[in-house]
Design a protein around this motif. Structure first.
Motif, PDB file in Angstrom:
ATOM      1  N   ARG A   1      -1.132 -35.848 -35.304  1.00 11.57           N
ATOM      2  CA  ARG A   1      -0.613 -34.528 -34.911  1.00 11.57           C
ATOM      3  C   ARG A   1      -1.717 -33.484 -34.999  1.00 11.57           C
ATOM      4  NH1 ARG A   1       4.248 -35.790 -38.450  1.00 11.57           N
ATOM      5  NH2 ARG A   1       5.695 -36.691 -36.957  1.00 11.57           N
ATOM      6  N   LEU A   2      -1.906 -32.750 -33.927  1.00  8.42           N
ATOM      7  CA  LEU A   2      -2.885 -31.677 -33.879  1.00  8.42           C
ATOM      8  C   LEU A   2      -2.422 -30.542 -34.798  1.00  8.42           C
ATOM      9  CD1 LEU A   2      -5.448 -30.530 -32.473  1.00  8.42           C
ATOM     10  CD2 LEU A   2      -3.934 -29.614 -30.736  1.00  8.42           C
ATOM     11  N   VAL A   3      -3.266 -30.197 -35.787  1.00  3.38           N
ATOM     12  CA  VAL A   3      -2.932 -29.163 -36.759  1.00  3.38           C
ATOM     13  C   VAL A   3      -4.172 -28.312 -37.016  1.00  3.38           C
ATOM     14  CG1 VAL A   3      -2.295 -28.696 -39.166  1.00  3.38           C
ATOM     15  CG2 VAL A   3      -1.212 -30.591 -37.945  1.00  3.38           C
ATOM     16  N   ARG A   4      -3.970 -26.995 -37.000  1.00  4.84           N
ATOM     17  CA  ARG A   4      -5.004 -26.036 -37.419  1.00  4.84           C
ATOM     18  C   ARG A   4      -4.377 -25.120 -38.449  1.00  4.84           C
ATOM     19  NH1 ARG A   4      -7.043 -23.073 -32.226  1.00  4.84           N
ATOM     20  NH2 ARG A   4      -7.760 -21.668 -33.850  1.00  4.84           N
ATOM     21  N   ASP A   5      -4.553 -25.433 -39.713  1.00  2.61           N
ATOM     22  CA  ASP A   5      -4.024 -24.620 -40.801  1.00  2.61           C
ATOM     23  C   ASP A   5      -5.196 -23.797 -41.339  1.00  2.61           C
ATOM     24  OD1 ASP A   5      -3.086 -23.542 -43.172  1.00  2.61           O
ATOM     25  OD2 ASP A   5      -2.158 -25.407 -43.865  1.00  2.61           O
ATOM     26  N   GLN A   6      -5.329 -22.568 -40.834  1.00  6.88           N
ATOM     27  CA  GLN A   6      -6.468 -21.719 -41.154  1.00  6.88           C
ATOM     28  C   GLN A   6      -6.050 -20.481 -41.952  1.00  6.88           C
ATOM     29  OE1 GLN A   6      -7.709 -22.282 -36.759  1.00  6.88           O
ATOM     30  NE2 GLN A   6      -9.548 -21.492 -37.770  1.00  6.88           N
ATOM     31  N   ASP A   7      -4.848 -20.522 -42.538  1.00  7.33           N
ATOM     32  CA  ASP A   7      -4.360 -19.373 -43.294  1.00  7.33           C
ATOM     33  C   ASP A   7      -5.011 -19.249 -44.664  1.00  7.33           C
ATOM     34  OD1 ASP A   7      -2.665 -18.735 -41.213  1.00  7.33           O
ATOM     35  OD2 ASP A   7      -0.976 -19.849 -42.043  1.00  7.33           O
ATOM     36  N   THR A   8      -5.431 -20.366 -45.242  1.00  3.98           N
ATOM     37  CA  THR A   8      -5.994 -20.415 -46.584  1.00  3.98           C
ATOM     38  C   THR A   8      -7.237 -21.292 -46.559  1.00  3.98           C
ATOM     39  OG1 THR A   8      -3.749 -20.288 -47.486  1.00  3.98           O
ATOM     40  CG2 THR A   8      -5.451 -21.044 -48.986  1.00  3.98           C
ATOM     41  N   LEU A   9      -8.211 -20.976 -47.407  1.00  2.94           N
ATOM     42  CA  LEU A   9      -9.385 -21.845 -47.540  1.00  2.94           C
ATOM     43  C   LEU A   9      -9.100 -22.939 -48.555  1.00  2.94           C
ATOM     44  CD1 LEU A   9     -12.327 -19.280 -47.505  1.00  2.94           C
ATOM     45  CD2 LEU A   9     -11.698 -20.894 -45.702  1.00  2.94           C
ATOM     46  N   PRO A  10      -9.600 -24.133 -48.343  1.00  2.00           N
ATOM     47  CA  PRO A  10     -10.273 -24.544 -47.118  1.00  2.00           C
ATOM     48  C   PRO A  10      -9.278 -24.728 -45.980  1.00  2.00           C
ATOM     49  CG  PRO A  10     -10.070 -26.424 -48.590  1.00  2.00           C
ATOM     50  CD  PRO A  10      -9.545 -25.230 -49.334  1.00  2.00           C
ATOM     51  N   TRP A  11      -9.776 -24.480 -44.766  1.00  2.00           N
ATOM     52  CA  TRP A  11      -8.966 -24.762 -43.595  1.00  2.00           C
ATOM     53  C   TRP A  11      -8.663 -26.255 -43.548  1.00  2.00           C
ATOM     54  CZ3 TRP A  11     -12.530 -22.292 -39.343  1.00  2.00           C
ATOM     55  CH2 TRP A  11     -12.528 -20.908 -39.482  1.00  2.00           C
ATOM     56  N   LEU A  12      -7.507 -26.596 -43.003  1.00  2.00           N
ATOM     57  CA  LEU A  12      -7.139 -27.994 -42.807  1.00  2.00           C
ATOM     58  C   LEU A  12      -7.044 -28.237 -41.309  1.00  2.00           C
ATOM     59  CD1 LEU A  12      -4.500 -28.323 -45.623  1.00  2.00           C
ATOM     60  CD2 LEU A  12      -6.917 -28.953 -45.686  1.00  2.00           C
ATOM     61  N   LEU A  13      -7.851 -29.176 -40.827  1.00  2.00           N
ATOM     62  CA  LEU A  13      -7.970 -29.432 -39.394  1.00  2.00           C
ATOM     63  C   LEU A  13      -7.660 -30.886 -39.092  1.00  2.00           C
ATOM     64  CD1 LEU A  13     -11.399 -27.616 -38.919  1.00  2.00           C
ATOM     65  CD2 LEU A  13      -9.105 -26.652 -38.552  1.00  2.00           C
ATOM     66  N   ASN A  14      -6.629 -31.110 -38.312  1.00  2.00           N
ATOM     67  CA  ASN A  14      -6.315 -32.450 -37.829  1.00  2.00           C
ATOM     68  C   ASN A  14      -6.411 -32.393 -36.313  1.00  2.00           C
ATOM     69  OD1 ASN A  14      -5.080 -34.841 -36.896  1.00  2.00           O
ATOM     70  ND2 ASN A  14      -3.808 -34.967 -38.723  1.00  2.00           N
ATOM     71  N   PRO A  15      -7.356 -33.129 -35.724  1.00  2.00           N
ATOM     72  CA  PRO A  15      -7.551 -33.045 -34.276  1.00  2.00           C
ATOM     73  C   PRO A  15      -6.525 -33.817 -33.458  1.00  2.00           C
ATOM     74  CG  PRO A  15      -9.121 -34.561 -35.237  1.00  2.00           C
ATOM     75  CD  PRO A  15      -8.359 -33.953 -36.374  1.00  2.00           C
ATOM     76  N   GLY A  16      -5.553 -34.461 -34.092  1.00  2.00           N
ATOM     77  CA  GLY A  16      -4.612 -35.284 -33.352  1.00  2.00           C
ATOM     78  C   GLY A  16      -5.242 -36.622 -33.014  1.00  2.00           C
ATOM     79  N   ALA A  17      -4.732 -37.284 -32.002  1.00  2.00           N
ATOM     80  CA  ALA A  17      -5.202 -38.621 -31.622  1.00  2.00           C
ATOM     81  C   ALA A  17      -6.103 -38.535 -30.400  1.00  2.00           C
ATOM     82  CB  ALA A  17      -4.016 -39.535 -31.349  1.00  2.00           C
ATOM     83  N   GLY A  18      -7.305 -39.098 -30.518  1.00  2.00           N
ATOM     84  CA  GLY A  18      -8.291 -39.032 -29.440  1.00  2.00           C
ATOM     85  C   GLY A  18      -8.333 -40.257 -28.546  1.00  2.00           C
ATOM     86  N   GLY A  19      -7.342 -41.121 -28.659  1.00  2.00           N
ATOM     87  CA  GLY A  19      -7.307 -42.331 -27.831  1.00  2.00           C
ATOM     88  C   GLY A  19      -6.042 -42.392 -27.003  1.00  2.00           C
ATOM     89  N   ARG A  20      -5.327 -43.515 -27.110  1.00  2.00           N
ATOM     90  CA  ARG A  20      -4.089 -43.698 -26.343  1.00  2.00           C
ATOM     91  C   ARG A  20      -2.867 -43.940 -27.206  1.00  2.00           C
ATOM     92  NH1 ARG A  20      -4.747 -46.816 -20.781  1.00  2.00           N
ATOM     93  NH2 ARG A  20      -5.742 -45.064 -19.794  1.00  2.00           N
ATOM     94  N   VAL A  21      -3.054 -44.102 -28.508  1.00  2.00           N
ATOM     95  CA  VAL A  21      -1.957 -44.479 -29.393  1.00  2.00           C
ATOM     96  C   VAL A  21      -1.325 -43.229 -29.989  1.00  2.00           C
ATOM     97  CG1 VAL A  21      -1.347 -45.747 -31.496  1.00  2.00           C
ATOM     98  CG2 VAL A  21      -3.073 -46.667 -29.943  1.00  2.00           C
ATOM     99  N   ARG A  22      -0.024 -43.049 -29.772  1.00  2.00           N
ATOM    100  CA  ARG A  22       0.751 -41.948 -30.356  1.00  2.00           C
ATOM    101  C   ARG A  22       0.046 -40.611 -30.205  1.00  2.00           C
ATOM    102  NH1 ARG A  22       0.774 -43.799 -35.891  1.00  2.00           N
ATOM    103  NH2 ARG A  22       1.378 -41.686 -36.401  1.00  2.00           N
TER     104      ARG A  22
END
Length: 182
Positions: free
Chosen positions: A119-140
Motif C-alpha cells: 500500500r502506497l503510504v506517505r506519513d509525513q506528519d511526524t518525524l521520522p517520515w514513514l514512506l511505503n512506495p506500494g508495489a513496484g511489480g505486478r503482485v497486489r
C-alpha cells in the motif's frame, strides 16, 4: 540527489518504474525483490542500487544467484543530503502498530522506507517520515504499480508515481491477435 524508492516487486519490475529510475542517481528497494533481474535492471537504470531482504526473499522463492540473496541485509541506514534514510521491509512490526514501532526503531532517521503491505503510504506528519512506495511489480498493486521519488537536499521532497495496471500478458497477446486478424 534524486532517489527512486520502491518495494514489493516480487521478481517483476514494471517497465515504467525502470524508466523512471533513469532520472535518479540511486534506487533503494525495501524488500520482496524476488530476483537478481530486478536488482540488475535498477542498477543499470539508476546510478546505483541498495536493497534489503523482505519476508519473501528466501531461497525457495528467489530467482537468481544465492550469493545475491545471502548478501541482502535486513536493514540499511543511507546517509543522504539533509538526513538519514533507514530501510527495512516492515514485516516484523505487525500491521496494527507498524507505524509507532517503525518510528521507535528508527528515531534517528529523517525518513523510514518500508514495504510489505503493498500500500502506497506517505506519513509525513511526524518525524521520522514513514514512506511505503506500494508495489513496484505486478503482485497486489492495488490499482497499479507505484513508487516514490525522493529529492534529497536541505529540504526533502517526495513525489508519488502510480501507473495504470497493465493487462495480464495473455490478455494483451490475445487482444493484439484479435486486432491483427479482425
Amino acid at each position: 540527489m534524486r532517489i527512486l524508492l520502491l518495494a514489493d516487486t516480487h521478481g517483476v519490475l514494471d517497465a515504467r518504474i525502470a524508466e523512471l529510475a533513469r532520472e535518479c542517481q540511486l534506487a533503494v528497494h525495501a524488500g520482496d525483490i524476488g530476483s537478481d533481474d530486478v536488482l540488475d535492471r535498477l542498477a543499470a537504470a539508476a546510478g546505483g542500487v541498495l536493497a534489503v531482504r523482505g519476508n519473501n526473499d528466501v531461497p525457495g522463492k528467489w530467482l537468481g544467484a544465492a550469493a545475491t540473496l545471502a548478501g541482502l541485509p535486513d536493514q540499511l541506514a543511507v546517509p543522504l543530503p539533509g538526513g538519514l534514510l533507514t530501510v527495512e521491509h516492515g514485516h516484523r512490526h505487525g500491521a496494527a502498530r507498524r507505524h509507532p514501532r517503525l518510528r521507535a526503531s528508527h528515531g534517528n532517521a529523517r525518513a523510514v522506507l518500508y514495504g510489505h503491505s503493498h500500500r502506497l503510504v506517505r506519513d509525513q506528519d511526524t518525524l521520522p517520515w514513514l514512506l511505503n512506495p506500494g508495489a513496484g511489480g505486478r503482485v497486489r498493486t492495488g490499482g497499479g504499480p507505484s513508487c516514490l521519488v525522493l529529492d534529497a537536499g536541505h529540504d526533502w521532497q517526495i513525489t508519488e508515481h502510480r501507473f495504470p495496471p497493465l493487462a495480464p500478458a495473455r490478455r494483451r497477446r490475445a487482444a493484439g491477435q484479435r486486432r491483427r486478424t479482425g
